[in-house]
Scaffold this motif. Structure first.
Motif, PDB file in Angstrom:
ATOM      1  N   ASN A  75      11.431  39.904   6.364  1.00  8.71           N
ATOM      2  CA  ASN A  75      12.794  40.181   7.199  1.00  8.71           C
ATOM      3  C   ASN A  75      12.730  39.853   8.507  1.00  8.71           C
ATOM      4  O   ASN A  75      13.838  40.137   9.241  1.00  8.71           O
ATOM      5  CB  ASN A  75      13.129  41.561   6.755  1.00  8.71           C
ATOM      6  CG  ASN A  75      13.203  41.711   5.332  1.00  8.71           C
ATOM      7  OD1 ASN A  75      13.609  40.846   4.404  1.00  8.71           O
ATOM      8  ND2 ASN A  75      13.082  43.145   4.576  1.00  8.71           N
ATOM      9  N   HIS A  76      11.709  40.115   9.290  1.00  5.06           N
ATOM     10  CA  HIS A  76      11.588  39.820  10.416  1.00  5.06           C
ATOM     11  C   HIS A  76      11.115  38.369  11.013  1.00  5.06           C
ATOM     12  O   HIS A  76      10.621  38.016  12.165  1.00  5.06           O
ATOM     13  CB  HIS A  76      10.830  40.945  11.346  1.00  5.06           C
ATOM     14  CG  HIS A  76      11.549  42.069  11.138  1.00  5.06           C
ATOM     15  ND1 HIS A  76      11.605  43.010  10.169  1.00  5.06           N
ATOM     16  CD2 HIS A  76      12.151  42.728  12.213  1.00  5.06           C
ATOM     17  CE1 HIS A  76      12.445  44.272  10.271  1.00  5.06           C
ATOM     18  NE2 HIS A  76      12.787  44.052  11.499  1.00  5.06           N
TER      19      HIS A  76
ATOM     20  N   THR B 132      20.475  43.759   9.451  1.00  5.09           N
ATOM     21  CA  THR B 132      20.402  42.686   9.466  1.00  5.09           C
ATOM     22  C   THR B 132      21.254  41.672   8.842  1.00  5.09           C
ATOM     23  O   THR B 132      21.805  40.557   9.192  1.00  5.09           O
ATOM     24  CB  THR B 132      19.041  42.054   8.711  1.00  5.09           C
ATOM     25  OG1 THR B 132      18.722  42.930   7.667  1.00  5.09           O
ATOM     26  CG2 THR B 132      17.604  42.576   9.790  1.00  5.09           C
TER      27      THR B 132
ATOM     28  N   ALA C 298      14.886  42.885  17.622  1.00  4.08           N
ATOM     29  CA  ALA C 298      13.935  42.142  16.564  1.00  4.08           C
ATOM     30  C   ALA C 298      12.654  41.905  17.033  1.00  4.08           C
ATOM     31  O   ALA C 298      11.605  42.060  16.251  1.00  4.08           O
ATOM     32  CB  ALA C 298      14.797  41.137  15.973  1.00  4.08           C
ATOM     33  N   SER C 299      12.746  41.376  17.996  1.00  2.00           N
ATOM     34  CA  SER C 299      11.206  40.845  18.646  1.00  2.00           C
ATOM     35  C   SER C 299      10.351  42.073  18.982  1.00  2.00           C
ATOM     36  O   SER C 299       9.034  42.279  18.622  1.00  2.00           O
ATOM     37  CB  SER C 299      11.443  40.020  19.825  1.00  2.00           C
ATOM     38  OG  SER C 299      11.998  40.755  21.129  1.00  2.00           O
TER      39      SER C 299
ATOM     40  N   THR D 159       9.208  43.283  15.625  1.00  2.00           N
ATOM     41  CA  THR D 159       8.071  42.230  15.025  1.00  2.00           C
ATOM     42  C   THR D 159       6.752  42.675  15.764  1.00  2.00           C
ATOM     43  O   THR D 159       5.609  42.639  15.003  1.00  2.00           O
ATOM     44  CB  THR D 159       8.461  40.782  15.309  1.00  2.00           C
ATOM     45  OG1 THR D 159       9.711  40.601  14.671  1.00  2.00           O
ATOM     46  CG2 THR D 159       7.280  39.941  14.851  1.00  2.00           C
TER      47      THR D 159
END
Length: 652
Positions: free
Chosen positions: A178-179, A324, A362-363, A366
């Motif tokens: 998902n990432h 997302t 998001a980064s 992750t």
């Protein structure tokens, strides 16, 4: 058009959850009802009723509530069954009252903690998994990964249930997928499949795994490998036309067709999946299919129909509850309005996408998940080492007891010889020691100078990288925002082109800043930084494979930076000067010795001639190898390639 991404954050909170879902649901329900009727004790009836309630929780909530109540009455005053009850009660509340379900999962885990048996451990492991899945829906995937790695899996291991352990690993794979970390996700999913295969694996478990791997392969750019997984899943599903898993199968099949640009076939698969979703009352799963339908319609140029689907999904709370999904819909609406020529609407949705995307980070998520994986691997490795050391010490103690008497006898005879030779050895070693000290003083002076130079260089790199990223990068980003506002008001194509060029410049600036001082090296360690470096340097023209074995996570920071710079310079030479198409990088650590091997199929060079007149890159590599008291060996044949072997001394 943004890359197709199959949103599946509800995967483990819904259709393919931890429950042992049967392929023939009606037959399984009938067998459970019969088992309840013939059970010999109320405790046995309670456990069976709870399990049937779990199976029915996503099919028939009224029947599920009925059997939950029956189980509670049969549980009586049994402390264990009373502690299990909150877990099954949470299943019925997970969709209508997520916060209440979270509290019940935590309560079940707490109440079951004093019980050592496998039943308690299994329910605790499942409760932790489901709690984490609900937390993931509130934009906290890092907590879900942390719970799986550090609590759910350890609990499952204590039960010895390979199916349960494997499904946890499959769940971690979903988090990474998902990432966008599809290669990492593939590793976890295949690990889960391998673990499940070690036990009494069921056809259903294989179906779930094949579908998950197919979707991940499509998303990872390896769409040509997906049909094999789909074929395996379809073969296993064929005898069960009423199975819930057909919904997930058609979702994966439509994703494959969308990625293969066979959009009409994607729509046919989605139509079949929608029939199953409606029949089984799977609301969110139906919306997942509709999201894929949007992409197919858009790519077919049916923009008005695609727009209706996207706007419909924007009104669905199940879909928009997940961040997302909202990002996918915002970007899709921006693309579709742009295709219809409405630039103001496209700009509004693009602005909405940028706002949510920036807040989502998001980064960062992750990186946090990656850091958790590293901590988990380190803890696992330390546990194995501790066990091995304990076994080794026990074996050594037994051997030492048997040899002690022999040593005492030998020591007396050896003592005379030792005393006789001591005077001679002492005199000879004294002269040798004086010479060694002189050489060591000379080497320490050279190393001190090298260390100061390298440290100053890295300090300057960090300063320049920070100035580029925070100073100039911020200014360019501000210019982009202002130009975007002007473009929205004037609707000028030329301004949009300038904005695109400016955006490319910002990305290039950030890439340069990361190369000067990669953040992953400081946050997650050498192995992760080297893997990211290989991925960033890979291109259609050059494929870089990276292999690491035994790289310690606790190497001094200066040592990690020095090794990173050696590899960075060597890879740059292979790509820029050698014109290599294939590059292999291997990093291995054995105690305090670190080995680096870099092989490429480039044009090679004359090694003796290069040694006489080395370029800046080769000189930089040799200086850093010398700094770590290492050795370097280069083999190269013109038009055949180059192999570089480096041995370094590191201190953990």
């Amino acid at each position: 058009m943004m890359r197709i991404f199959l949103a599946c954050l509800l995967m483990w909170a819904g259709g393919t959850s931890l429950r042992a879902q049967q392929l023939n649901s009606r037959q399984w329900q009938d067998s459970m009802r019969e088992a309840i009727s013939i059970a010999g004790t109320d405790s046995a009836r309670a456990v069976l009723a709870f399990q049937l309630s779990e199976h029915l929780s996503l099919r028939d909530t009224l029947q599920a509530a009925h059997f939950l109540g029956q189980g509670f009455r049969w549980a009586g005053r049994s402390p264990l069954l009373q502690a299990i009850y909150p877990y099954y009660a949470a299943l019925l509340r997970s969709r209508t009252d997520p916060s209440g379900a979270e509290a019940l999962y935590l309560r079940a885990d707490s109440l079951l903690a004093p019980f050592p048996g496998n039943l308690a451990l299994t329910i605790r492991s499942k409760a932790v998994h489901r709690y984490g899945a609900l937390r993931m829906l509130t934009q906290d995937p890092t907590q879900f990964a942390d719970l799986l790695l550090h609590k759910a899996i350890p609990l499952a291991r204590r039960t010895g249930d390979s199916a349960l352990i494997g499904k946890h690993y499959l769940g971690i794979g979903y988090v990474f997928r998902n990432h966008g970390q599809h290669d990492v996700a593939d590793g976890y999913m295949r690990t889960g499949a391998r673990i499940m295969g070690n036990g009494p694996e069921t056809a259903e478990q294989r179906i779930v795994t094949y579908i998950a791997l197919s979707e991940n392969l499509s998303l990872a750019g390896r769409n040509n490998e997906a049909p094999e997984m789909l074929a395996h899943a379809r073969e296993l599903l064929a005898p069960w036309p009423e199975s819930d898993h057909w919904v997930d199968y058609y979702a994966a099949e439509s994703l494959y067709f969308n990625e293969a640009k066979e959009w009409q076939q994607a729509l046919e698969s989605l139509s079949k999946g929608s029939v199953y979703a409606d029949k089984l009352h799977k609301v969110y799963e139906k919306q997942r299919l509709q999201l894929q339908q949007y992409y197919a319609l858009h790519n077919l140029g049916l923009y008005r129909e695609a727009l209706r689907v996207a706007e419909h999904l924007m009104r669905q709370p199940e879909m928009t509850a997940i961040v997302t999904n909202r990002l996918l819909l915002y970007a899709g609406l921006a693309d579709t309005w742009a295709a219809l020529g409405n630039k103001s609407a496209a700009y509004a949705w693009q602005k909405q996408y940028s706002t949510v995307s920036d807040s989502f980070h998001a980064s960062r998520l992750t990186q946090e998940i990656g850091a958790m994986e590293i901590r988990y691997r380190n803890a696992e490795q330390k546990e194995k080492i501790a066990i091995l050391e304990a076994e080794k010490k026990q074996a050594q103690l037994a051997g030492e007891n048997s040899r002690l008497s022999l040593w005492l006898m030998a020591a007396a005879s050896v003592l005379v010889v030792v005393i006789a030779g001591f005077i001679f050895v002492h005199y000879r070693n004294g002269r040798k020691l004086a010479w060694q000290k002189l050489q060591e003083m000379k080497q320490r002076g050279e190393l001190t100078t090298s260390h100061a130079m390298l440290e100053g260089e890295e300090r300057e790199r960090r300063r320049v990288a920070r100035d580029l990223h925070d100073g100039l990068g911020g200014m360019l980003a501000g210019m982009k925002i202002k130009l975007s506002g002007i473009a929205a008001e004037n609707e000028g194509d030329a301004l949009y082109q300038v904005i695109g060029q400016l955006d490319h410049s910002v990305n290039e600036l950030r890439r340069i800043a990361r190369n000067m001082m990669p953040e992953n090296l400081l946050k997650f360690g050498l192995e992760t930084a080297l893997r990211d470096l290989c991925e960033s340097l890979s291109s259609p023209a050059t494929h870089i494979r990276f292999q690491a074995y035994g790289v310690a996570a606790d190497l001094p920071v200066q040592t990690q930076v020095t090794i990173y710079r050696i590899v960075q310079e060597a890879l740059a030479n292979a790509i820029r000067h050698a014109g290599a198409r294939e590059v292999l990088l291997q990093c291995t650590q054995d105690g305090q010795v670190f080995f680096i091997t870099i092989e490429d199929d480039g044009k090679g060079f004359d090694v003796p001639a290069k040694e006489k007149d080395p370029g800046t890159g080769l000189a930089n590599i040799r200086n850093r190898v010398h700094f770590l008291k290492g050795k370097m060996d280069i083999h190269s044949v013109e038009n055949e390639g180059t192999s570089i072997n480096i041995e370094l001394q590191v201190n953990g």
